[in-house]
Design a protein around this motif. Sequence first.
Motif, PDB file in Angstrom:
ATOM      1  N   CYS A  65       2.324   1.706  -3.404  1.00 39.18           N
ATOM      2  CA  CYS A  65       1.306   2.211  -4.324  1.00 39.18           C
ATOM      3  C   CYS A  65       1.123   3.710  -4.149  1.00 39.18           C
ATOM      4  N   ASP A  66       1.029   4.131  -2.908  1.00 38.03           N
ATOM      5  CA  ASP A  66       0.847   5.553  -2.629  1.00 38.03           C
ATOM      6  C   ASP A  66       2.072   6.366  -3.049  1.00 38.03           C
ATOM      7  N   ARG A  97      -1.835  -4.315  -8.390  1.00 34.16           N
ATOM      8  CA  ARG A  97      -1.724  -5.221  -9.538  1.00 34.16           C
ATOM      9  C   ARG A  97      -0.425  -4.946 -10.316  1.00 34.16           C
ATOM     10  N   THR A  98      -0.095  -3.680 -10.468  1.00 36.81           N
ATOM     11  CA  THR A  98       1.140  -3.310 -11.162  1.00 36.81           C
ATOM     12  C   THR A  98       2.350  -3.863 -10.432  1.00 36.81           C
ATOM     13  N   ARG A 151       0.836  -1.207   0.000  1.00 33.74           N
ATOM     14  CA  ARG A 151       0.000   0.000   0.000  1.00 33.74           C
ATOM     15  C   ARG A 151       0.870   1.256   0.000  1.00 33.74           C
ATOM     16  N   ASP A 171       2.250   6.017  -7.055  1.00 35.72           N
ATOM     17  CA  ASP A 171       1.008   6.174  -7.804  1.00 35.72           C
ATOM     18  C   ASP A 171       0.811   5.024  -8.792  1.00 35.72           C
ATOM     19  N   THR A 197      -0.819   0.729  -8.955  1.00 35.56           N
ATOM     20  CA  THR A 197      -1.781  -0.162  -8.318  1.00 35.56           C
ATOM     21  C   THR A 197      -1.064  -1.381  -7.744  1.00 35.56           C
TER      22      THR A 197
END
Length: 131
Positions: free
Chosen positions: A12-13, A20-21, A9, A16, A18
């Motif tokens: 991701c933050d 999934r990426t 998480r 930027d 996901t």
Amino acid sequence: MTNDTLTIREMCDAFDVTPRTLRFYEQKELLAPIRDGQKRLFTRRDRARLTLILRGKRFGFNLEEIRRLLDLYGRGREQETQLARAYELAQGRLAQLKANRAELDAAIDDLEDQMTMVSNTLSDIRKNTAA
């Protein structure tokens, strides 16, 4: 989280992207987070690699080209080898981008010319039908 790792998480933050990426890049063996049960912990190395992956994608490199560049880091070679290969790939990509830009500029000019012609023709038709 420790100072040296980020959770999925947090990655991701920070970047930027996901989850999934990140899992996709892990599956493609471009990233290798530490596994703690079901949890993934991304190291500074992963963050540096993701920065390079995203930059490479932005420049239009495919994943195999990015992998080859990243693999040079892992081989313990001198920085010169990695930089020379990166420079070589960048030269090719820059030439391709400039060629694409030239094609786009030509297409834009042509479309603007066509639109001017159509606009003038419409204006003439409207003048003739109004008279």
